[in-house]
Design a protein around this motif. Structure first.
Motif: not given
Length: 134
Positions: A68-95
């Motif tokens: 929710t917080v990420h969506t609010q900042f990104l859709t409002a154009g209030l972030a100037d940088e995004l840092q994503l971390v990719i981990a070596p595993f999967f989460v197999g839960d659609s929820a």
């Protein structure tokens, strides 16, 4: 939020809690003197939060939160940088929680973010993207 939480006891830095207008009185009563509680509208206005932080001398802010917080900042154009971390595993839960929720985002296939850095950190990879072009 509990006034005896470690967050409020740690360090000597002023703690600030931003609340919606409907929750501010209860929050002030609950927290007492352990934090400054600020009313930032209902619904919460993130531009008001950022303006208040800037008035307090905050020039750089890391926003860490849920989808929710990420969506609010990104859709409002209030972030100037995004840092994503990719981990070596999967989460197999659609929820399972997602990084962002539904929203209208500026960046898509026709307007891509600018890749600034890719760096391994242990067994994960940090990808840093710039969101505002100079």
């Amino acid at each position: 939020m509990r006034p005896d939480a470690k967050f409020f006891a740690a360090g000597s830095v002023e703690k600030i809690v931003y609340c919606s207008s409907t929750a501010v009185e209860e929050c002030r009563n609950r927290l007492g003197e352990v934090a400054t509680v600020e009313d930032v509208g209902d619904p919460i206005d993130l531009k008001t939060v950022l303006s208040d932080l800037a008035a307090r001398g905050v020039r750089r802010l890391m926003v860490e939160g849920g989808g929710t917080v990420h969506t609010q900042f990104l859709t409002a154009g209030l972030a100037d940088e995004l840092q994503l971390v990719i981990a070596p595993f999967f989460v197999g839960d659609s929820a399972a929680p997602r990084f962002v929720g539904d929203g209208e985002f500026r960046y898509g296939p026709g307007d891509r973010m600018a890749l600034a850095e890719v760096r391994p950190i242990g067994d994960v990879i940090l990808a840093r993207y710039l969101l505002k072009r100079s």
